[in-house]
Design an enzyme around this catalytic site. Sequence first.
Site, PDB file in Angstrom:
ATOM      1  N   THR A  11     -30.612 -47.515  26.647  1.00  0.00           N
ATOM      2  CA  THR A  11     -29.234 -47.834  26.982  1.00  0.00           C
ATOM      3  C   THR A  11     -28.371 -47.774  25.722  1.00  0.00           C
ATOM      4  O   THR A  11     -28.869 -47.940  24.610  1.00  0.00           O
ATOM      5  CB  THR A  11     -29.108 -49.227  27.627  1.00  0.00           C
ATOM      6  OG1 THR A  11     -29.249 -50.243  26.627  1.00  0.00           O
ATOM      7  CG2 THR A  11     -30.169 -49.439  28.700  1.00  0.00           C
ATOM      8  N   ALA A  13     -27.067 -45.046  24.674  1.00  0.00           N
ATOM      9  CA  ALA A  13     -27.612 -43.863  24.005  1.00  0.00           C
ATOM     10  C   ALA A  13     -26.540 -42.902  23.512  1.00  0.00           C
ATOM     11  O   ALA A  13     -26.858 -41.890  22.885  1.00  0.00           O
ATOM     12  CB  ALA A  13     -28.560 -43.119  24.952  1.00  0.00           C
ATOM     13  N   GLY A  16     -24.451 -44.908  17.893  1.00  0.00           N
ATOM     14  CA  GLY A  16     -25.059 -46.009  17.165  1.00  0.00           C
ATOM     15  C   GLY A  16     -26.580 -46.051  17.235  1.00  0.00           C
ATOM     16  O   GLY A  16     -27.264 -45.025  17.198  1.00  0.00           O
ATOM     17  N   GLY A  18     -28.551 -46.839  19.710  1.00  0.00           N
ATOM     18  CA  GLY A  18     -29.103 -46.189  20.888  1.00  0.00           C
ATOM     19  C   GLY A  18     -29.247 -44.691  20.709  1.00  0.00           C
ATOM     20  O   GLY A  18     -30.268 -44.096  21.072  1.00  0.00           O
ATOM     21  N   TYR A 154     -20.157 -62.067  20.763  1.00  0.00           N
ATOM     22  CA  TYR A 154     -21.254 -61.212  20.316  1.00  0.00           C
ATOM     23  C   TYR A 154     -22.441 -62.054  19.869  1.00  0.00           C
ATOM     24  O   TYR A 154     -23.594 -61.763  20.216  1.00  0.00           O
ATOM     25  CB  TYR A 154     -20.759 -60.333  19.172  1.00  0.00           C
ATOM     26  CG  TYR A 154     -21.750 -59.305  18.689  1.00  0.00           C
ATOM     27  CD1 TYR A 154     -21.905 -58.103  19.363  1.00  0.00           C
ATOM     28  CD2 TYR A 154     -22.510 -59.520  17.544  1.00  0.00           C
ATOM     29  CE1 TYR A 154     -22.796 -57.140  18.915  1.00  0.00           C
ATOM     30  CE2 TYR A 154     -23.402 -58.571  17.086  1.00  0.00           C
ATOM     31  CZ  TYR A 154     -23.548 -57.384  17.770  1.00  0.00           C
ATOM     32  OH  TYR A 154     -24.442 -56.437  17.330  1.00  0.00           O
TER      33      TYR A 154
END
Length: 310
Positions: A11, A13, A16, A18, A154
């Site tokens: 996920t 993807a 970054g 991913g 976050y």
Amino acid sequence: MDIRDGVVVVTGASSGIGRETALALAHAGAHPVLLARRRGALDEVAERCRRHGARPVVAPADVTDGEAVQQVADTALQRHGRLDGWVNAASVMEFGTVLDVPPEDVRRVLDVNLMGAVHGCRAALPPMIAEGRGAVVNVSSILGVIALPFGAGYTMTKFGLRGLGVSLRQELRLNEVTGVGVSTVLPAAVDTPIWSAAGNRTARTPHPPPPVADPGDVAQAVLERLRVPRRETVVGALPARALVYAHAFLPEVVERVFATVFDMIGLRGDGPARPGAGNLFAPVHAVDQEASCSRASLSRASMRCRSRKP
């Protein structure tokens, strides 16, 4: 799991960690299933995966939609006949005080980062348990150990991902499930587009504070946890790892130092901040998805980014 010829859903993807994980999987001989919101970016990643001989599956979906995530798992099983691994790397950020960030933005961060991983685990684990083999890797952060000022949403999700991993490991053990591993990877700050695409309710511009981890190193740590599951793995330079370990003995001191450093270095008034929700509710197409190349970072990741040819 055996990486070569393995089928692994990733996920986040499109960019970054991913993205780097998907490319590392393809290079290692696996067949990544690419899950993110932006089909165009996923198509580009898929093309690069094919250069390594992989058979990637492009699966555009929003991880906050549990049914859509389940469909991605079903598609992987239909295309390849099995599901060997699942990497929950999708993540968004927003900067601002708890009093300044709108509650709906906080909820969206929780939905993407934490509930997105819950949806992934619920889709991945049943076929793995049925086959008696498989590995799930949740990408948390050292911010799941040391809280980030001006980033409560976050931080809550990264703490939550650690708790999710602990609970799942206990449940698998108590149900006598063998052959299925759940690992949590905790990177230091990584120079990826998440910083420039983040929501921002401050008057300053966010930068990953040094020492900054290379996203390629994080991807390799994820692959290692797919191969050999382990409870938790901290990724980053020695000072970042030392900070995590020191927190176990001197939490208040470490938290004060960390908060002061981030306030001075992580949020700067060196350029126009981009107020608003960033990419929380919709992709930010203007962001360079290869790497953020922030002015603040002198990491290997940013140096590599600067040297890349278009």
